[in-house]
Design an enzyme around this catalytic site. Structure first.
Site: not given
Length: 364
Positions: A356, A322
């Protein structure tokens, strides 16, 4: 809430793609696979502070730059179900003072399976009288066709009127997977993109031999979907509610080759290396596992140096990140022993700078 710049979605995503491509270039990454998000109503959870204003009550958020609060009556990035609940909940709350007094935050968790959990957070002790009023609220909402759970929270207090979870159903490669999602525990915020992440991970690991190890598996989001590609799967998790949800999900999805153990990555390393024994591992023969693939989905800080060393022991590494900056820090070490076979960008958070990403690494 201002309207979303939907007409700029493709342009903003292209910028992310260019940025991630540049970050991964020093590691000889192949061309990115890019997975788009719905352009609105994609976020399955949302949290709002509550503002009390001369008898009125409404959701607020804060501008990150100016710190100024602003009123939020609808929230285009959130699911349609959350928006409908926001619209219906506030008028019903205002009818009962015991439900609004000292209420400072409302959290929503919705599912593609049309269930929603509403958490009401208070600066006061919750009484039986509050519970009765909340139960009446639940009945009113159910008459409006909401499949709703209500949770009340205060300092050292949590009251569930019925249950504190909702069972999500995610379509992945033509199969529906059931995932129990627990209030106040981590869940993937963008369900549509989560399904694409699962499909990409399944595609990477297809035709794998041996077993899979996953560190910090949460409710089993990835390990349950990936189990089809491996002889056996071993997954670790430290949060008790997540372990309980994962065990339910394993049974509900008919997975018979996945074992969850409640321990940290550090403890697991000690157990695997025979440094110490753990009662929690009674009945589990670690030596029977031949884990040559490891899956990691670390927090924003990335993998610490010890875990990087642990991960390098495996022939194949599936890494979901992330934070591309900490991913690249880790890749500086990981690419000394492994090469990037596949790389992907998942647009979990449209209209923001958050990225992401995923990389599939094979030992050189």
């Amino acid at each position: 809430m201002q309207q979303l710049p939907i007409e700029k979605y493709s342009e903003l995503l292209t910028k992310k793609q260019q940025k991630l491509t540049a970050l991964l270039a020093p590691f000889n990454a192949p061309e990115l696979s890019v997975f788009v998000s719905p352009v609105q109503n994609y976020r399955m959870r949302a949290e709002f502070r509550v503002w009390h204003d001369k008898g009125d009550l409404y959701h607020i958020m804060f501008n990150q730059q100016t710190k100024q609060r602003y009123r939020v009556d609808c929230f285009p990035i959130a699911s349609l179900l959350i928006n409908r609940m926001m619209e219906n909940l506030i008028p019903l709350l205002k009818e009962q003072e015991i439900l609004t007094k000292k209420l400072f935050q409302i959290d929503y968790l919705s599912t593609l399976s049309n269930k929603i959990i509403v958490s009401l957070l208070y600066h006061k002790t919750l009484t039986e009288e509050w519970q009765a009023a909340a139960q009446a609220l639940k009945v009113r909402l159910e008459k409006l066709d909401f499949d709703v759970q209500i949770v009340g929270r205060a300092t050292k207090q949590k009251i569930c009127l019925e249950r504190d979870y909702a069972d999500e159903v995610l379509p992945v490669n033509g199969r529906n997977y059931v995932y129990r999602q627990i209030e106040n525990s981590f869940t993937q915020p963008n369900a549509a993109v989560n399904c694409k992440m699962l499909e990409w991970a399944i595609g990477c690991t297809k035709n794998s031999s041996g077993d899979l190890l996953e560190l910090y598996c949460g409710n089993g989001n990835f390990s349950i979907a990936l189990a089809q590609n491996f002889r056996k799967v071993l997954a670790t998790e430290i949060a008790k509610p997540s372990v309980a949800a994962a065990q339910f999900n394993i049974a509900e999805n008919g997975i018979d080759n996945l074992q969850i153990i409640r321990m940290s990555a550090e403890e697991f390393t000690q157990a695997m290396n025979g440094v110490r024994e753990f009662n929690r591992l009674k009945g589990i023969d670690l030596k029977s596992y031949e884990c040559n693939t490891i899956f990691v989905d670390p927090p924003r800080a990335g993998l610490d140096p010890d875990t990087v060393k642990l991960v390098q022991n495996y022939d194949r590494i599936l890494y979901i990140s992330c934070n591309p900056n900490t991913l690249c820090n880790n890749l500086t070490e990981l690419t000394k022993t492994h090469r990037i076979e596949k790389a992907a960008l998942f647009d979990q958070f449209p209209y923001t700078d958050h990225m992401e990403s995923g990389v599939w690494l094979i030992r050189k």
